[in-house]
Structures are given as structure tokens and as C-alpha cells.
Write a protein that holds these residues in place. Structure first.
Motif, mmCIF file in Angstrom:
data_model
loop_
_atom_site.group_PDB
_atom_site.id
_atom_site.type_symbol
_atom_site.label_atom_id
_atom_site.label_comp_id
_atom_site.label_asym_id
_atom_site.label_seq_id
_atom_site.Cartn_x
_atom_site.Cartn_y
_atom_site.Cartn_z
ATOM 1 N N UNK A 234 -5.385 1.815 13.276
ATOM 2 C CA UNK A 234 -3.927 1.895 13.214
ATOM 3 C C UNK A 234 -3.495 3.359 13.182
ATOM 4 N N UNK A 235 -2.612 3.708 14.104
ATOM 5 C CA UNK A 235 -1.939 5.012 14.085
ATOM 6 C C UNK A 235 -0.498 4.742 13.684
ATOM 7 N N UNK A 236 -0.149 4.981 12.435
ATOM 8 C CA UNK A 236 1.170 4.541 11.949
ATOM 9 C C UNK A 236 2.319 5.165 12.731
ATOM 10 N N UNK A 237 3.254 4.318 13.108
ATOM 11 C CA UNK A 237 4.504 4.787 13.712
ATOM 12 C C UNK A 237 5.604 4.876 12.664
ATOM 13 N N UNK A 238 5.401 4.226 11.543
ATOM 14 C CA UNK A 238 6.362 4.253 10.451
ATOM 15 C C UNK A 238 5.606 4.005 9.150
ATOM 16 N N UNK A 239 6.113 4.567 8.058
ATOM 17 C CA UNK A 239 5.497 4.384 6.744
ATOM 18 C C UNK A 239 6.497 3.661 5.848
ATOM 19 N N UNK A 240 6.058 2.535 5.272
ATOM 20 C CA UNK A 240 6.903 1.748 4.375
ATOM 21 C C UNK A 240 6.577 2.112 2.933
ATOM 22 N N UNK A 241 7.631 2.227 2.111
ATOM 23 C CA UNK A 241 7.429 2.631 0.725
ATOM 24 C C UNK A 241 8.463 1.956 -0.164
ATOM 25 N N UNK A 242 8.226 2.023 -1.470
ATOM 26 C CA UNK A 242 9.153 1.482 -2.454
ATOM 27 C C UNK A 242 10.383 2.401 -2.547
ATOM 28 N N UNK A 243 11.488 1.855 -3.050
ATOM 29 C CA UNK A 243 12.702 2.650 -3.206
ATOM 30 C C UNK A 243 12.630 3.629 -4.377
ATOM 31 N N UNK A 244 11.697 3.393 -5.318
ATOM 32 C CA UNK A 244 11.656 4.240 -6.510
ATOM 33 C C UNK A 244 11.205 5.655 -6.133
ATOM 34 N N UNK A 245 12.045 6.673 -6.343
ATOM 35 C CA UNK A 245 11.693 8.018 -5.879
ATOM 36 C C UNK A 245 10.584 8.685 -6.669
#
Length: 771
Positions: free
Chosen positions: A462-473
Motif C-alpha cells: 500500500x502506498x497511502x494516498x490519504x491518512x486517516x486519523x482521530x479528531x483528538x489533536x
């Protein structure tokens, strides 16, 4: 005569698939070749059309037990007149697209050899074949061949080489194949790393030490365990002291199912999970209600300190030859807990293990076979209504792909949450999650997180096109994502929980989601944790929530449940009620009372903190030494009380402009009243669980009907609670709605990365038809 190229996709490397193809092709009289490559297994076969058809059928329908075939694709080639059928060298062109096999418990055939004095592998602790042994934890890269594993430096002896090249042998192309002459060897070290013994002497030395009450570090498939005699009260107490683990339960390894049955009540599903090739830790009820005594005098028992005050034990069966040999020498159940200090990741590198574990142990039983990727034991729980639920998805389960209910428009890296962290990648029609990483607040865990990201992307191509993360900064995983030079997608924590449940069941939604956990940041910076959501794999809408109350002291409330007890008393009965409790709970109560009235104190709708509050109110747990301790002990007190046998405490539902506010204030008042009246703790706990569960079910059914939905999904760490889950699921089902409960994906934050990936990958799906 025809020639065909047959592409086989799925988990087909490291599971004996090429030897399987070879044997069937030869039996059918076909010519050609088979190889591993970056996409799976590639077959070129030549012969009569009907035999080629039969080969394609066999490859799809009769695969080896450990294989998971997802596609068999055939295309025509020009016949070459080739003779004979061979296994050829693997090809590594292109990005990897083949699932990596999970680590597999030792098979029955290998165990027979280990136990046979006439066999050349008698007593050999690293025996394996194409049907069992290490896979994920030794693989450095794809395709799966010995040179790309940690077995690369072990040159096979002539006998092993002959097995490896013999199509009739079950070790035909078994990459970790080894024997006492050419394979890894056991070594016994002192706590400071000095060599003491090798081979069988090492095994005998550690067995004697354990029987004498010693503590040992034992190297397994995915890392080190800390081991003691589980029947020795003093040894268990000493392990707790050295590991700085006051109360959190230990797992116990037992020799076989008969011993497991003597300790716990096992459902057929629990037995099947225990004995499966995955070999997870299985949480199951003890043979006695209080867990302090065996069924009759002289029967096997474990020390109370193994799982203090809890009605369940976490049992597992041996999953390596070393485990079998050690259990046979000791003749008793062994505590086998993760080799780490509390909350750190499991030790898996030998030098690091001596440095980190040396101060906790008397001896170190190790070997010279390196572990490339650490991998904790998985944990599942036998559900009261049947079946099992995965609570920690790691060894034996990771990195097995989960099928997405649609096709991903883009390749995604999802970095998970802060606690119980896992990472995941999604592309095409699957999502692959890592092993359990742990709590990222520890430096060693964060380093493990970084390694897992790189390794998972490398293994899956996988070559990420987008990174998903939590909203907590402030989550370290969020900061990592935002520091990458890639587009990011913030995914709300509880939406990710519900999405992970949808992926677990192959559904797209929309559903009415009930997401109850400790804490997660809401879209506007509020602290959520008890939410009703209308959600699918693209979007969500909050339609209800638990009544918010102040969170005095912020994160301190996680380890000091008395704070939330004061908060809920203040909400239900006013400042005087909170003050009366606080004076008995902690000398800092005046400061907390002031915070409860301060306009700057954040509020939370957390379901987990409600459980903390009740556990403190009834005197179970004013301070917690591990996450969820109060709620776990509160649930334990209701063990054995039949559902419906105790009147559930009242929960009030308020309608606020179409939103349902779930108000447990009357429930809190009843808990306090029954406590003050001297009611049994078991009755109070049952009344709390059953009343809250019915209130949640009523709220969920009401909102589902309002939005024309007929499916309710339960997710979040609170739904690890078996009693609450059973009450809510039963009441929702009785109202005629379908209920989705986690099975293969953890309901806790270990499943967050899977939900994040499913949301962020932009699935192309057909909407579900509502019944």
C-alpha cells in the motif's frame, strides 16, 4: 492441448499452497510450473482442457486448511510443449498484493514427532511444517520465501533439504523447516544475560526454577512471556511485585482441554477457540462463582492472585513445541503474561528483553531465531448467548485481511487511537489491520507504532494516498498523521467505532449506532462517550447521547473514579450529596467540588466514566490501577445473577428537539439508596446493568424507528461488558430490530483503525435495501 495462466489471490503464501498445486497438477498429468509472486500464486499449466478445468476447480474449492482463496483467474496462453511440472523461484516484481499468513499453532503431526523418542525431532522446540509454525512474526518482505524471513541464516541440513524438495513430504517448501542439527537452539541465560545452559538442559533448568517458585522470561512466537507457576500463591505475588501490576489479571497457559475444563466452564465455542490454530487467550467463567476454590478437594486450582476478585480466567493452550515441552516438564498451569513492564509493548528483541526484563526475572529462556515483528497474544471472550468476541486482535488473527463491503477508491493508511492502538491499511476490497500495539503514551510503544506503519505498508504494497486519523489533536497518532506530507482525513472517534462494527459484519449501513466508551472527541471539541448515531461508512449524525456531566480533573478521572462518583452525585442529588461522598473518598474533595461548579470544567457524556462512578459509589474502586478496572469489577459482581431476576434501576429518556438524552440520574439515586440500605452488591450491580441496558435499548429503538432504520449496531469499549451487551441486544431484538455485535473486530479502540480506514477510503458501494 491447452496452456493456461492461473492467478490465485488471497492468503496463499506460507500455507503450503505451492506444494498443494504441484501435487494436484502432477496427479492430473499436467505440465507447467507454479511460483509465488507479489500478487499471490501464479500457475502456468498445460494439458487437456477438462483437466485444466479440474485443476482450476481444485485450486478454488479444495485449498489447504490455512489458505484463504479470494479469487482464481484463468487466461489462455500458447502451448509450449513443456514437460513435467515444477515449483520455480519466486518472483518479486511489482508492489506486494498478497495477504501474509498469520502465525499458526503447532499441528498434531508435528507434536507427534516432538513426543516420539524414535523421531529425529524428538524434543525439538522449533518443529514446524507447511501446516503450522511462525509466519507473520518472521517475515521481512514478500514474496514469502526463506531468504525473506528471519530463518535466512539457518542453512538446512541434508535431511531437512530432502524434506523441503520432496513433493510427498508435508515439509515440501516449508520455509521455517528446521531440526536439531541445523535449526534454532534454546539457550538459558541468567537475569543479566550470562549463558547458563543450552538445548534440553536449558529447558530442564527453567522448569526446575518455575517449580521452585521462580520467575522466568520465555521467548515465544511474537515476543517474551513472563512465567510463573500459576498454582503458587507466593510466585504469583512476586511476579506482581516485580512487574508493578497490582491487580490486572494474568493469562494462564494449560497443557490441554481437560485441564482447561477443570478450571473453567467452557462452551463449545470457547473450546473450539482454545483449540483452534489461532490459539487465543479465551476468557471463560471459573468453575466456582467466587473463583477461590476448586470443585472438590484435591482438584487443580490456580492462585487467587492470578485474577483477583474476578469470576473469569483467561486461558490458552500451548501454541509452540516449546510451550508443550515446558508444560509437560512442569506439570502445572503456568501464568504466561506479556513480557513487559505494565503498559509497555511486549519485548521481542533478545538484547532488549534481557535489559528490560532482567530486573523482573530469575532466568531467561531464549533462542537464536529472531522475531521480526512483535505480536501479543490475542484475547477473545466466550459470550453468554454463544459464540466468541475478539477483544484483542493480534497473534493468530493479524494481519489477516477483512473484506470491505465495497471497493476502496483510494489507498488509505489509518493510524488508530491513542489507547489499544492498531494501524490499518485499505485498498481494493480489503482492509488489513496490524497486531496490537498498545498505549502510545509510552516511548517504546510509539516506536513499535512507527515500525508497524512501515512494515504493514511494505507487506501489503500500500502506498497511502490519504491518512486517516482521530479528531483528538493530542493523540500521538494524530500528530504523526498531520506531520506526513499526505492528505489527511479526520474521523470522529465514535463514527469509527460504528464503522468497524459494520466492516465486521460486511455491512454498509445506515444503522442506528450505540457507541459507548471511555472518551472520544466530538466534532465541536466536546468529550463524547455515550452516543446514539445514525451512521454508515461515509457520514454520521448524532441523534442522542448520555446526559453530560462535569469531568473534574480531566484525565485524572481515568485513574481516580471517585471524581466521577462526585460528579454524578452532584448531578443527581446536588452539592450536598457530592460533598458527603467526597469527604470519605479523598482529602482533595473540596477542590473537586469546586470544579463541579466551575464553568470552565469540561463536561462529558462518557458511558465508561458512568461505570467508573458507580464502581466508586458502591465501594469497589476509588482508584484504578489499570484501564477499566472499576467497570470490570462491577460487572463481575453481577456474575451468576440471572437476567431479569432483579428489577433494573430507572433511566429517564428526554426528547430534546429530536435528540434523545439518556439520563441515569434516577439510577444513581437508586444505587445510593440500595447501598445505604445494605443491599447485596451483586443485586446493586445487576440492577445497574439491567436498568441501564434497557434504557439504552429503548433509546436506540426509538431513534431507529424515527429514522426508518431496522438495524442497531453496538460498539465501543463499554460493550466488552457481556452482561450489558446481552441486555441491550436482547431488548432491541425483542423490539423486532436486527442487532450487530462485534465478533471478529474488537469493540474497543483496537478496532478504531479499521473503522477509520473504511470511512476514509471512499468506498464505492450499493446502498443496502431497508427491510
Amino acid at each position: 492441448m491447452e496452456r493456461r495462466k492461473i492467478r490465485v489471490r488471497g492468503t496463499v503464501q506460507g500455507v503450503g499452497y505451492r506444494p498443494f498445486v504441484y501435487r494436484h497438477a502432477v496427479a492430473l498429468g499436467l505440465a507447467g510450473q507454479v511460483s509465488n509472486d507479489s500478487e499471490g500464486v501464479l500457475v502456468e499449466a498445460e494439458g487437456p482442457a477438462d483437466r485444466l478445468d479440474e485443476l482450476a476447480r481444485v485450486l478454488a474449492e479444495d485449498a489447504p486448511p490455512l489458505a484463504l482463496v479470494t479469487a482464481v483467474e484463468s487466461t489462455s496462453l500458447v502451448p509450449t510443449g513443456e514437460e513435467g511440472f515444477t515449483i520455480v523461484e519466486s518472483r518479486a516484481e511489482g508492489a506486494p498484493a498478497v495477504p501474509v499468513s498469520v502465525d499458526v499453532a503447532t499441528c498434531a503431526n508435528c507434536l507427534r514427532e516432538v513426543d516420539d523418542p524414535a523421531d529425529r525431532r524428538f524434543g525439538y522446540p522449533f518443529t514446524n511444517c507447511t501446516d503450522c509454525g511462525p509466519r507473520y512474526t518472521i517475515i521481512r518482505s514478500i514474496p514469502y520465501d526463506r531468504p525473506t524471513t528471519t530463518m535466512a541464516d539457518f542453512v538446512m541440513c541434508p535431511a531437512c533439504e530432502a524434506e523441503y524438495h520432496d513433493p510427498a513430504d508435508r515439509r515440501f517448501h516449508a520455509q521455517p523447516n528446521a531440526c536439531p542439527e541445523c535449526g534454532p537452539q534454546l539457550r538459558l541465560l541468567s537475569a543479566t544475560g550470562e549463558p547458563l545452559a543450552e538445548g534440553d538442559d536449558a529447558l530442564e533448568g527453567v522448569a526446575k526454577a518455575l517449580l521452585a517458585g521462580g520467575v522466568a522470561a520465555v521467548k515465544g512466537l511474537g515476543g517474551y512471556h513472563l512465567a510463573v507457576d500459576a498454582t503458587d500463591t507466593s510466585a504469583v505475588a512476586e511476579l506482581r511485585r516485580r512487574k508493578a501490576r497490582d491487580d490486572k489479571p494474568f493469562a494462564v497457559m494449560v497443557a490441554d482441554l481437560d485441564v482447561a475444563r477443570s478450571l473453567c466452564v467452557l462452551s463449545p465455542e470457547a473450546e473450539a477457540a482454545l483449540a483452534s490454530p489461532r490459539r487465543p487467550i479465551v476468557l471463560a467463567p471459573r468453575r466456582t462463582a467466587d473463583g477461590t476454590a476448586a470443585r472438590s478437594e484435591g482438584e487443580l486450582r490456580v492462585a487467587e492472585g492470578v485474577a483477583p476478585g474476578l469470576p473469569e480466567l483467561g486461558l490458552m493452550l500451548p501454541y509452540t513445541p516449546l510451550h508443550h515441552l515446558l508444560l509437560a516438564r512442569v506439570g502445572r498451569p503456568l501464568v504466561m503474561t506479556s513480557g513487559n513492564a505494565s503498559d509497555e509493548p511486549i519485548a521481542h528483541v533478545d538484547d532488549d528483553a534481557v535489559a528490560r526484563l532482567g530486573p523482573m526475572v530469575d532466568l531467561v529462556l531464549t533462542s537464536d531465531r529472531p522475531i521480526h515483528i512483535r505480536c501479543d497474544d490475542s484475547v477473545v471472550r466466550a459470550r453468554p448467548g454463544g459464540g466468541v468476541q475478539v477483544l484483542r486482535r493480534s497473534r493468530g488473527y493479524a494481519p489477516e485481511p477483512l473484506t470491505l463491503p465495497g471497493r476502496a477508491r483510494r489507498q488509505v493508511l489509518a493510524v488508530g487511537a491513542e489507547l489499544k492502538n492498531t494501524v490499518a491499511v485499505a485498498r481494493d476490497t480489503s482492509v488489513v489491520a496490524s497486531h496490537h500495539i498498545g498505549d502510545l503514551g509510552h516511548l517504546a510503544a510509539y516506536r513499535s507504532f512507527l515500525q508497524a506503519v512501515d512494515h504493514l505498508c511494505h507487506l501489503t504494497g500500500v502506498t497511502p494516498e490519504v491518512v486517516a486519523h482521530d479528531l483528538h489533536p493530542e493523540y500521538l497518532s494524530t500528530k504523526f498523521a498531520l506531520d506526513l506530507d499526505l492528505p489527511t482525513v479526520g474521523v470522529q472517534h465514535h463514527h469509527a467505532h460504528i464503522a468497524s462494527c459494520l466492516v465486521d459484519h460486511g455491512r454498509t449501513g445506515p444503522v442506528l449506532g450505540v457507541a459507548f466508551d471511555g472518551l472520544g472527541l466530538g466534532p465541536c471539541g466536546t468529550l463524547w462517550g455515550g452516543e446514539l448515531l445514525v451512521a454508515d461508512l461515509h457520514r454520521f449524525e448524532q441523534v442522542g447521547h448520555l446526559r453530560p456531566v462535569p469531568l473534574p480533573g480531566g484525565d485524572r478521572a481515568n485513574t481516580e473514579p471517585w471524581r466521577m462518583a462526585m460528579s454524578w452525585l452532584h448531578a443527581a442529588g446536588g452539592p450536598a450529596a457530592a460533598e458527603r461522598f467526597g469527604m470519605l473518598a479523598d482529602e482533595r474533595w473540596p477542590a473537586v467540588l469546586a470544579l463541579l461548579d466551575h464553568p470552565g470544567t469540561p463536561t462529558t457524556s462518557s458511558g465508561g466514566r458512568l461505570f467508573d462512578a458507580v464502581a466508586a459509589l458502591v465501594g469497589l474502586r476509588l482508584r484504578a490501577s489499570y484501564e477499566g478496572q472499576g467497570p470490570i469489577e462491577l460487572e463481575a459482581r453481577a456474575f451468576g445473577i440471572p437476567l431479569g431476576s432483579v428489577p433494573g434501576y430507572e433511566v429517564t429518556l428526554h426528547d430534546a428537539g429530536g435528540h434523545t438524552v439518556i439520563d441515569p440520574a434516577p439510577l444513581i439515586e437508586q444505587v445510593v439508596a440500595d447501598r445505604d440500605a445494605g443491599a447485596p452488591l451483586a443485586r446493586i450491580s445487576a440492577g445497574f446493568h439491567d436498568g441501564l441496558g434497557r434504557g439504552l435499548a429503548d433509546a436506540a429503538v426509538s431513534q431507529a424507528q424515527r429514522h426508518g432504520l431496522d438495524v442497531v449496531a453496538l460498539s465501543g469499549g463499554v460493550f466488552q461488558n457481556a452482561r450489558l451487551t446481552e441486555v441491550v441486544a436482547g431488548a432491541v431484538a425483542a423490539a423486532g430490530l436486527e442487532v450487530l455485535v462485534h465478533e471478529r473486530v474488537p469493540p474497543n479502540d483496537g478496532g478504531i483503525s479499521i473503522g477509520q480506514a473504511a470511512i476514509a477510503c471512499g468506498l464505492t458501494v450499493e446502498p443496502e435495501v431497508r427491510r
